[in-house]
Structure formats: structure tokens, C-alpha cells
Design a protein around this motif. Structure first.
Motif, short mmCIF file in Angstrom:
data_model
loop_
_atom_site.label_atom_id
_atom_site.label_comp_id
_atom_site.label_asym_id
_atom_site.label_seq_id
_atom_site.Cartn_x
_atom_site.Cartn_y
_atom_site.Cartn_z
N ASP A 98 0.39 5.34 1.42
CA ASP A 98 -0.42 6.19 2.29
C ASP A 98 0.25 7.63 2.06
O ASP A 98 1.55 7.93 2.52
N SER A 101 0.93 -1.21 0.10
CA SER A 101 -0.10 -0.03 0.04
C SER A 101 0.91 1.40 0.07
O SER A 101 1.95 0.93 0.19
N ALA A 109 0.55 -1.59 -5.13
CA ALA A 109 -0.45 -0.38 -4.96
C ALA A 109 0.23 0.90 -6.35
O ALA A 109 1.19 1.25 -6.15
N ASN A 150 -4.96 7.15 0.18
CA ASN A 150 -4.55 5.84 0.53
C ASN A 150 -4.88 5.02 -0.77
O ASN A 150 -5.66 5.14 -1.24
N PRO A 206 -4.55 1.33 -1.85
CA PRO A 206 -4.43 -0.12 -1.46
C PRO A 206 -3.73 -1.04 -2.41
O PRO A 206 -3.88 -0.57 -3.83
#
Ligand SMILES: Nc1ncnc2c1ncn2[C@@H]1O[C@H](COP(=O)(O)OP(=O)(O)O)[C@@H](O)[C@H]1O
Ligand SMILES: [Mg+2]
Length: 226
Positions: A4, A2, A195, A28, A30
Motif C-alpha cells: 500500500d 499486500s 503482491a 493498493n 492486493p
């Protein structure tokens, strides 16, 4: 896997003042899905990718790559993290003219301290995945624009990145080749659980996206399903 970004603000020097390129951006991303980023020219899309890639440190806010908080890391630590975790595909392929397609990829693995034999095998697998098994021994001048961009993508995947950042990869390609490149990125993202953030100006690509993020004057406007 991921990516962020939390409350990220980035400014550049601008005359006597500062220009705000990213304004309190929280995002974010994923793993296993494609997040498309759209917005007018100058809205901050490339700045967003540069911060996400840890190539530019934001004025404030945090960037977390595959669970690793990058704030306060040294230059050397960031370089290592990028090598292990981040694949970057910019608009221009920036291939090394003297190297074959396979060698462009193998160089990446060598930087990461892998064995030459392992690197060769991996490079051939990836070139096969992007449909270039037959072009492995060609140098950039012997490849078409679309083929160069596919080498560029394969190279970004060489070290199995957790995070894949792609900036307008099809701007130099015709529609059909562009669509093939997007299909490739989407497929690899789903299979590998990467991601992935794709900056694109082409509305046709949005159908492949799992999420669409709009950037306007450095702010994320809203996120909608395609
Ligand atoms: N290195 C830089 N120094 C100063 N200003 C910059 C720099 N890079 C980008 N900018 C400015 O930041 C804003 C966002 O740029 P950018 O992230 O490249 O947008 P986009 O990729 O959406 O076109 C623009 O106003 C641009 O002129
Ligand atoms: Mg840009």
C-alpha cells in the motif's frame, strides 16, 4: 500479502528547485494479482517502484509492506524488511559474474541467515520453476539474455517475498522470451499470492494483468481492467 502506498509525493533536487517525480500517489496492490504500471518514459514508473521497495524515502506519504508501516524505520530495519518481504527485479539482471546460477540464489538465503543445505534445495526448486534446472551450474556468461533474466526473477523469489516489484523485465528480450518471462511472473504471483507490480512498456503484457495503472507526470491517471 499486500503493498500500500498512501498519498506519496517524491521530489528530486533539480537545479535550484525540485522536480516532482511522484505526486500524491495512492495505490493498493492486493496479493495474488498482477498490477501493471504503464506510462511514458520519465513519468515516474521506476521512482514508484523505488519508493515501494523502500529504496528511496518519499517526501511525504506512507508505504506499507505486507501490513508493516515503513515510515520512521531505520536503514537497518528497512534492509531487514526488504530481505524478508520484497523481491526486486530490475531491467538489468546484475548477476555476479563469478557465481553459478544456483549460487546467485543461495547468496540471498545466506544473507537471510538460512542453512546452506536448505538454501541449496530452495535454489534448485526455483531454478526448476523458471525452467533452468539444467543450467544451475552455469555462470552468467554461459547463459542467454532470457536465461539471465529468469535467474534474476528466481533470485528475487528466493526469500518468498510478499511483494514483488518488476521493472521492464523484458526490454532486453525478444518477443517470445519476453512473453515467457511474463507468464512466469504471472504464474508465480497467482500460486504464491504475491503482491506484484510490473512496470512494462509492452502493451502485449497487459492481457496478463489483473489491473492496469497509468502514470503521467508522476500522477496515477486511472485504473482499468484489461
Ligand atoms: N535520481 C534522480 N535524480 C533526479 N531526477 C531523477 C532521478 N531519477 C529520476 N529522475 C527524474 O524523475 C522523473 C521520473 O523518472 P523515472 O521514475 O525514472 O521515470 P520512468 O521510469 O517512468 O521513465 C524523470 O523526470 C527523471 O528524469
Ligand atoms: Mg524507468
Amino acid at each position: 500479502m499486500s503493498l500500500d502506498l498512501h498519498d506519496v509525493t517524491l521530489t528530486y533536487p533539480d537545479g535550484d528547485g525540485r522536480l516532482t517525480a511522484l505526486d500524491r500517489v495512492t495505490l493498493n496492490v492486493p496479493g495474488g494479482g498482477l498490477t501493471a504500471v504503464v506510462g511514458p518514459s520519465g513519468s515516474g514508473k521506476s521512482s514508484l517502484l523505488a519508493v515501494a521497495a523502500t529504496l528511496i524515502a518519499p517526501d511525504r506519504g506512507t508505504v506499507v509492506i505486507d501490513g508493516t508501516e515503513t515510515t520512521g524505520m531505520t536503514r537497518g530495519e528497512l534492509t531487514g524488511l526488504r530481505r524478508r518481504k520484497v523481491g526486486i527485479v530490475f531491467q538489468q539482471a546484475n548477476l555476479i559474474p563469478s557465481l553459478t546460477a544456483a549460487e546467485q540464489l543461495q547468496v540471498m538465503a545466506r544473507l537471510d541467515g538460512r542453512s546452506p543445505a536448505g538454501a541449496r534445495t530452495r535454489a534448485m526448486e526455483l531454478l526448476e520453476a523458471v525452467g533452468l534446472a539444467g543450467q544451475a551450474a552455469r555462470r552468467p556468461h554461459g547463459l542467454s539474455g532470457g536465461q539471465r533474466q529468469r535467474v534474476n526473477i528466481a533470485r528475487a523469489l528466493m526469500n518468498d517475498p510478499a511483494v514483488l516489484l518488476v521493472d521492464e523485465p523484458t526490454s532486453a528480450l525478444d518477443h517470445e522470451r519476453g512473453a515467457a518471462v511474463i507468464e512466469l511472473i504471472t504464474g508465480l504471483t497467482r500460486r504464491r499470492g504475491t503482491a506484484t507490480v510490473l512496470v512494462t512498456h509492452d502493451r502485449a503484457h497487459l492481457a496478463a494483468a489483473d489491473r492496469i495503472v497509468q502514470v503521467h507526470d508522476g500522477r496515477l491517471r486511472h485504473t482499468a481492467a484489461p
